[in-house]
Scaffold this motif. Structure first.
Motif, PDB file in Angstrom:
ATOM      1  N   UNK A 102      33.501  36.788  42.577  1.00 30.22           N
ATOM      2  CA  UNK A 102      33.806  35.677  41.542  1.00 30.22           C
ATOM      3  C   UNK A 102      34.195  36.237  40.284  1.00 30.22           C
ATOM      4  N   UNK A 103      35.318  37.170  40.138  1.00 32.03           N
ATOM      5  CA  UNK A 103      35.541  38.045  39.154  1.00 32.03           C
ATOM      6  C   UNK A 103      35.761  37.541  37.780  1.00 32.03           C
ATOM      7  N   UNK A 104      36.424  36.387  37.944  1.00 31.95           N
ATOM      8  CA  UNK A 104      36.471  35.662  36.421  1.00 31.95           C
ATOM      9  C   UNK A 104      35.477  35.147  35.796  1.00 31.95           C
ATOM     10  N   UNK A 105      34.676  34.813  36.772  1.00 29.44           N
ATOM     11  CA  UNK A 105      33.113  34.276  35.991  1.00 29.44           C
ATOM     12  C   UNK A 105      32.214  35.653  35.770  1.00 29.44           C
ATOM     13  N   UNK A 106      32.288  36.671  36.380  1.00 26.05           N
ATOM     14  CA  UNK A 106      31.736  37.946  36.132  1.00 26.05           C
ATOM     15  C   UNK A 106      32.392  38.557  34.550  1.00 26.05           C
ATOM     16  N   UNK A 107      33.650  38.382  34.484  1.00 19.94           N
ATOM     17  CA  UNK A 107      33.999  38.892  33.283  1.00 19.94           C
ATOM     18  C   UNK A 107      33.423  37.807  32.196  1.00 19.94           C
ATOM     19  N   UNK A 108      33.360  36.687  32.492  1.00 18.29           N
ATOM     20  CA  UNK A 108      32.856  35.743  31.445  1.00 18.29           C
ATOM     21  C   UNK A 108      31.290  36.135  31.041  1.00 18.29           C
ATOM     22  N   UNK A 109      30.509  36.609  32.170  1.00 21.28           N
ATOM     23  CA  UNK A 109      29.129  37.194  31.997  1.00 21.28           C
ATOM     24  C   UNK A 109      29.324  38.550  31.097  1.00 21.28           C
ATOM     25  N   UNK A 110      30.101  39.410  31.421  1.00 24.02           N
ATOM     26  CA  UNK A 110      30.433  40.651  30.872  1.00 24.02           C
ATOM     27  C   UNK A 110      30.655  40.351  29.177  1.00 24.02           C
ATOM     28  N   UNK A 111      31.330  39.323  29.111  1.00 28.64           N
ATOM     29  CA  UNK A 111      31.727  39.145  27.552  1.00 28.64           C
ATOM     30  C   UNK A 111      30.290  38.515  26.853  1.00 28.64           C
ATOM     31  N   UNK A 112      29.577  37.848  27.480  1.00 30.36           N
ATOM     32  CA  UNK A 112      28.567  37.169  27.055  1.00 30.36           C
ATOM     33  C   UNK A 112      27.430  38.366  26.436  1.00 30.36           C
ATOM     34  N   UNK A 113      27.371  39.523  27.323  1.00 26.26           N
ATOM     35  CA  UNK A 113      26.559  40.627  26.994  1.00 26.26           C
ATOM     36  C   UNK A 113      27.284  41.617  25.832  1.00 26.26           C
ATOM     37  N   UNK A 114      28.375  41.629  25.930  1.00 27.18           N
ATOM     38  CA  UNK A 114      29.075  42.293  24.507  1.00 27.18           C
ATOM     39  C   UNK A 114      29.121  41.634  23.365  1.00 27.18           C
ATOM     40  N   UNK A 115      28.951  40.268  23.209  1.00 29.63           N
ATOM     41  CA  UNK A 115      28.856  39.635  22.132  1.00 29.63           C
ATOM     42  C   UNK A 115      27.430  39.669  21.415  1.00 29.63           C
ATOM     43  N   UNK A 116      26.533  40.350  22.119  1.00 30.99           N
ATOM     44  CA  UNK A 116      24.939  40.269  21.764  1.00 30.99           C
ATOM     45  C   UNK A 116      24.861  41.656  21.023  1.00 30.99           C
ATOM     46  N   UNK A 117      24.545  41.749  19.907  1.00 26.81           N
ATOM     47  CA  UNK A 117      24.449  42.800  18.863  1.00 26.81           C
ATOM     48  C   UNK A 117      23.425  43.917  19.465  1.00 26.81           C
TER      49      UNK A 117
END
Length: 468
Positions: A102-117
């Motif tokens: 589920x690569x698109x959903x995985x990318x969304x999770x990685x984006x969440x990680x990257x938004x955290x300072x």
């Protein structure tokens, strides 16, 4: 393609995962909770209902490639406000989704990680907090998911963000090579593969021929480049011949931009064959002819420098390595080799500078730290030597030629000279546990034991040894 991408991501994840934390968790968790027959899917047993415990159990499932069960645990952890603020939890959530394709959903999770300072708290441990350098992994995982989706330009952009944070991470270069090749950017792909293998030459990037398509076997030529720079000429020839065989069996595949470039590369390999046979003068002629045709052909300058070094023409070799550095300033191997030749001619301060640059570009490896230790020891800088030898023992061996046990002895000898006798004795005992007949270590142990007896003696007559 997909299975290979996932295999490498999980290999990396297992390296990052804290084994100590998991072992600690297992002590306080009913083992039926993570057994193959466990139900419900995320049973943390008698441990407190805390997002960190769900994360830990999810980590265990992830390590076992049980992606749905891992995902279940991570999603429970993310229902807690504390979990939502943990970038590593979001990253692991993404890995689980990627494992389920589920690569698109995985990318969304990685984006969440990257938004955290940076500075965020991990829910499964109090310290340390997330650091800016941790984020190379989130960018890397995002890039690999984009590769799986065939979104190669976007993948390269993510992988480049990872490289900005940690340029010495070998896997990011490997996946960059995959993306570049899919975009028909062959020379860039081979250069990326070369960088990956130089940074981690003992990693089996091609674990099975079933994991990559035929096109991706351009990695063999990148491997040949890397092995030649490492001085592993037989491995260079073997890698080249594997790639060449596939090339001839699949003439539709383009490893090079044109036929002349391919012929040029084959001539370079002929020079490597001569180096492997010890025919250094003849190899030098080939490399100089190649340079005459293409003055910025880095491989030929490398071959020339290696031939000159073997022939004992050190000043000329240093100039050749400097030419490599001028063309590819971020190539750590040329800095390391330049340092070795500078060391041979006793230009030690310059050698130390070259070694330091190699460390900065590669992240450090056993041999470069050992060689720094030797220079510091000869300069009577015992503390610096001790630090260098200690770093060498902790680092990975990339080049060979320096046995860890010899570094251990060098450390023991330096500790002895620094009058740190107890520490020296500990180092000596480690040597003798591995190699009981290591003669120098046996002799050093006798000296240390006599000095320790002398230190404890109540009268001078009981002491018949003077420390250095």
């Amino acid at each position: 393609m997909t299975s290979h991408s996932l295999l490498l991501r999980l290999l990396i994840y297992c390296l990052v995962l804290s084994g100590f934390t998991i072992d600690f968790f297992l002590v306080f968790t009913d083992r039926s909770a993570y057994g193959q027959s466990q139900k419900p899917p995320c049973n943390i047993g008698s441990t407190p209902n805390h997002p960190g415990n769900y994360k830990l159990l999810g980590n265990i499932f992830l390590k076992q490639n049980r992606f749905q069960e891992a995902l279940n645990c991570f999603e429970i952890a993310l229902k807690d406000e504390r979990g939502l603020k943990d970038p590593e939890l979001w990253n692991n959530h993404g890995l689980s989704l990627a494992g389920l394709k589920k690569y698109n959903q995985a990318i969304a999770s990685y984006d969440q990680a990257l938004q955290i300072s940076p500075g965020a708290i991990f829910v499964d441990r109090v310290e340390p907090r997330s650091k800016a350098e941790d984020y190379y992994l989130w960018w890397f995982n995002r890039g690999t998911a984009l590769v799986d989706l065939h979104r190669y330009e976007e993948a390269i952009a993510s992988l480049d963000q990872s490289i900005k944070i940690k340029p010495n991470y070998s896997f990011v270069w490997f996946f960059r090579g995959l993306a570049l090749f899919r975009l028909d950017r062959y020379e860039e792909a081979r250069a990326a593969y070369r960088r990956a293998i130089l940074l981690s030459p003992n990693t089996p990037y091609i674990a099975s021929k079933d994991l990559l398509s035929l096109q991706d076997y351009v990695i063999y030529y990148g491997e040949a480049d890397a092995k030649s720079r490492l001085g592993s000429y037989k491995d260079t020839i073997l890698s080249f011949e594997r790639g060449q065989k596939i090339r001839r069996e699949n003439p539709q595949i383009k490893f090079f931009d044109d036929n002349s470039s391919e012929n040029f590369y084959e001539t370079y390999i002929d020079g490597i064959r001569l180096l492997d046979r010890g025919e250094n003068q003849n190899a030098l002629i080939i490399f100089e002819n190649l340079i005459a045709q293409k003055p910025n052909y880095t491989n030929a300058w490398y071959g020339k420098a290696d031939a000159l070094t073997t022939l004992g023409l050190y000043p000329e070799a240093i100039l050749a390595y400097e030419r490599v550095i001028a063309i590819e300033p971020d190539d750590y191997a040329s800095w390391y080799k330049k340092g070795n030749v500078l060391k041979k001619v006793n230009r030690n301060e310059e050698a130390l500078q070259a070694y330091q640059k190699a460390i900065e570009l590669s992240g450090g490896f056993s041999e470069v730290w050992h060689n720094r230790g030797v220079i510091f020891y000869n300069q009577n800088k015992d503390e610096e030597a001790i630090n260098a030898y200690s770093r060498s023992l902790k680092a990975n061996i990339l080049w060979g030629g320096i046995a860890k046990i010899d570094t251990q002895y060098a450390l023991a000898a330096t500790l002895y000279r620094a009058k740190r006798y107890s520490e020296s004795l500990v180092a000596v005992e480690k040597i003798l546990q591995e190699q009981p007949k290591y003669q120098e270590a046996l002799e050093l142990r006798k000296l240390i034991q006599k000095i320790i007896v002398c230190d404890r003696a109540e009268t001078p007559s009981q002491c018949n040894v003077k420390p250095d």
